[in-house]
Design an enzyme around this catalytic site. Structure first.
Site, PDB file in Angstrom:
ATOM      1  N   SER A  58      69.126  49.098  24.830  1.00 21.15           N
ATOM      2  CA  SER A  58      70.041  49.493  25.512  1.00 21.15           C
ATOM      3  C   SER A  58      70.705  50.707  25.064  1.00 21.15           C
ATOM      4  O   SER A  58      69.910  51.821  24.982  1.00 21.15           O
ATOM      5  CB  SER A  58      71.041  48.387  26.265  1.00 21.15           C
ATOM      6  OG  SER A  58      71.533  48.602  27.456  1.00 21.15           O
ATOM      7  N   ASP A 122      64.039  44.757  35.061  1.00 20.62           N
ATOM      8  CA  ASP A 122      65.382  44.951  34.486  1.00 20.62           C
ATOM      9  C   ASP A 122      66.440  45.551  35.788  1.00 20.62           C
ATOM     10  O   ASP A 122      66.071  46.821  36.434  1.00 20.62           O
ATOM     11  CB  ASP A 122      65.370  46.152  33.539  1.00 20.62           C
ATOM     12  CG  ASP A 122      66.609  46.137  32.846  1.00 20.62           C
ATOM     13  OD1 ASP A 122      67.629  46.111  33.256  1.00 20.62           O
ATOM     14  OD2 ASP A 122      66.521  46.802  31.499  1.00 20.62           O
ATOM     15  N   HIS A 154      66.849  42.765  31.826  1.00 26.36           N
ATOM     16  CA  HIS A 154      67.510  43.608  30.630  1.00 26.36           C
ATOM     17  C   HIS A 154      67.652  42.665  29.557  1.00 26.36           C
ATOM     18  O   HIS A 154      68.755  42.099  29.194  1.00 26.36           O
ATOM     19  CB  HIS A 154      68.769  44.008  31.168  1.00 26.36           C
ATOM     20  CG  HIS A 154      69.383  44.900  30.408  1.00 26.36           C
ATOM     21  ND1 HIS A 154      68.843  46.302  30.210  1.00 26.36           N
ATOM     22  CD2 HIS A 154      70.533  45.073  29.246  1.00 26.36           C
ATOM     23  CE1 HIS A 154      69.571  46.860  29.376  1.00 26.36           C
ATOM     24  NE2 HIS A 154      70.624  46.502  28.866  1.00 26.36           N
TER      25      HIS A 154
END
Length: 174
Positions: A58, A122, A154
């Site tokens: 991320s 995601d 995610h």
């Protein structure tokens, strides 16, 4: 961290979640300097740059790409390259300085291989944003491997972690 009312510790600030959000170049450059200081500490201990890989998930993935490919500390690295950089479930802002900086790094022949991974489900960081970012890195001169994982949001999955592990081991075997 602007997205949560100024609370929390993160790699850099983000005022909006998505490619159209303005990139925090100053924050990313400052963090890249700190990460590169850690890399250079390892080099001072005798670990060759070609045996070091930087990566993240991320925001950490975006920071890893910026740190390694934006050439934040090129003089200290003396033209050598790391073994690679990996980024999972991340993206570049549309106004990212990374592609232009990467083009300059590519002219020096100092671009390490890149692995980008993303969950296809995601809902936080759209997989399309990640794919577009990988394409931008390729267009700027990086050798990018792009992998996706059906049904993964995610998060990471065992298959992705196995792929990252195998990619790292292959880089370190070179």
């Amino acid at each position: 961290y602007s997205l949560v009312g100024g609370q929390g510790r993160v790699w850099f600030d983000r005022v909006a979640l998505g490619p159209t959000g303005k990139e925090d170049v100053e924050g990313m450059d400052a963090m890249a300097k700190r990460v590169n200081e850690l890399v250079l500490l390892e080099v001072a201990k005798g670990v060759p740059l070609k045996r070091i890989i930087v990566g993240g998930f991320s925001m950490g993935g975006a920071q890893a790409l910026h740190t390694v490919l934006a050439d934040a500390d090129a003089d200290a690295m003396a033209g050598e390259t790391l073994a690679g950089v990996f980024a999972m479930s991340t993206f570049l802002a549309d106004d990212s300085v990374l592609p232009e900086r990467l083009k300059e790094l590519a002219k020096k022949g100092a671009v390490p291989p890149v692995l980008c991974c993303h969950g296809e489900a995601d809902a936080m960081i759209n997989c399309g944003w990640g794919k577009a970012s990988a394409r931008r890195l390729t267009d700027a001169g990086a050798q990018v491997e792009w992998r996706t994982y059906p049904g993964v949001g995610h998060d990471v999955c065992h298959e992705e972690l196995r792929d990252v592990r195998e990619w790292i081991l292959a880089r370190l075997a070179e």
